[in-house]
Design an enzyme around this catalytic site. Structure first.
Site, short mmCIF file in Angstrom:
data_model
loop_
_atom_site.label_atom_id
_atom_site.label_comp_id
_atom_site.label_asym_id
_atom_site.label_seq_id
_atom_site.Cartn_x
_atom_site.Cartn_y
_atom_site.Cartn_z
CD GLU A 36 -2.75 -1.34 0.08
OE1 GLU A 36 -3.19 -0.31 -0.48
OE2 GLU A 36 -2.99 -2.49 -0.33
CG HIS A 204 -7.89 -1.01 -1.44
ND1 HIS A 204 -7.33 -1.40 -2.64
CD2 HIS A 204 -9.20 -0.70 -1.70
CE1 HIS A 204 -8.25 -1.31 -3.59
NE2 HIS A 204 -9.38 -0.90 -3.05
#
Length: 237
Positions: A36, A204
């Site tokens: 990320e 995510h």
């Protein structure tokens, strides 16, 4: 009288999943990786270049179809130290987590030590670096080229960080997915849905994405996909 009635025919039950995993794949294990990074809303005029803020990898055993080790490290951004509201909402990563994290250079050293521990524990070898037939073959696998090419490669160059050669070759599962199924999925979650799997966890989140990518790799193998290196940037270094 048939051979079966005479007891001359033995019925053997074959596990197709196991059969398709045995003897056909080049690799025995995958380091399934997902990053990320810092990010901004499309309309944000203060966008910067992406910096890794979560570095997550799972070690996936192909023959046993399971994750056997996990690595997760939050990373401190230094070019844009303050996360955008969009980034915090999108990734679930807080400002406090990155402020208490380590710089990317330190993360790479910690991860390198972890990789070496796994290599020793499971007798692993990166095939694109050296050919040791007695060892189990491992390679990185990602969902797209973004993590290792666009993100890590660019950030290491900008920050003049030494990057291990283990990161120079990988399997882009998104590419193999499109080649095999002849369709373009809508993200990782869409790909999982299309092959009958559910996304488990939070989208995510680097660690959750890595776990789900490993699950997708397992399903692709069952469906006959031959895992092979799709990108090698060794010659660029």
């Amino acid at each position: 009288m048939g051979f079966r009635k005479l007891g001359l025919v033995k019925t053997i039950t074959v596990d197709i999943r196991s059969l398709r995993r045995c003897g056909v794949q080049t690799f025995d294990f995958l380091f399934v990786l997902d990053f990320e990074s810092t990010c901004w809303a499309a309309f944000d005029v203060n966008k910067g270049l992406p910096e890794i803020i979560e570095f997550s990898v799972v070690l996936y055993d192909i023959s046993d179809d399971k994750i056997i080790e996990e690595f997760q490290q939050y990373v401190m951004p230094v070019e844009n130290p303050k996360l955008s509201e969009f980034c915090k909402d999108f990734t679930g990563i807080t400002q406090q987590q990155v402020e208490n994290a380590v710089p990317l250079g330190t993360c790479l050293m910690v991860f390198g030590k972890w990789v070496n521990e796994q290599k020793k524990k499971y007798n692993l070898n990166f095939l694109h670096i050296s050919k040791e037939p007695a060892k189990k073959q491992v390679v990185f696998a990602t969902w797209s080229n973004w993590d290792l090419n666009t993100c890590l490669n660019s950030e290491c160059k900008r920050k003049r960080l030494n990057k291990s050669e283990i990161f120079n070759a990988w399997i882009d599962l998104k590419f193999l997915y499109k080649e095999h199924y002849h369709r373009k999925p809508v993200g990782l979650k869409g790909a999982l849905t299309e092959v009958g799997l559910n996304f488990n966890g939070r989208e995510h989140s680097g660690l959750h994405d890595a776990r789900n990518t490993a699950a997708l790799a397992g399903k692709m193998i069952i469906d006959g996909v031959l895992l092979q290196i799709t990108k090698d940037i060794s010659c660029n270094h």
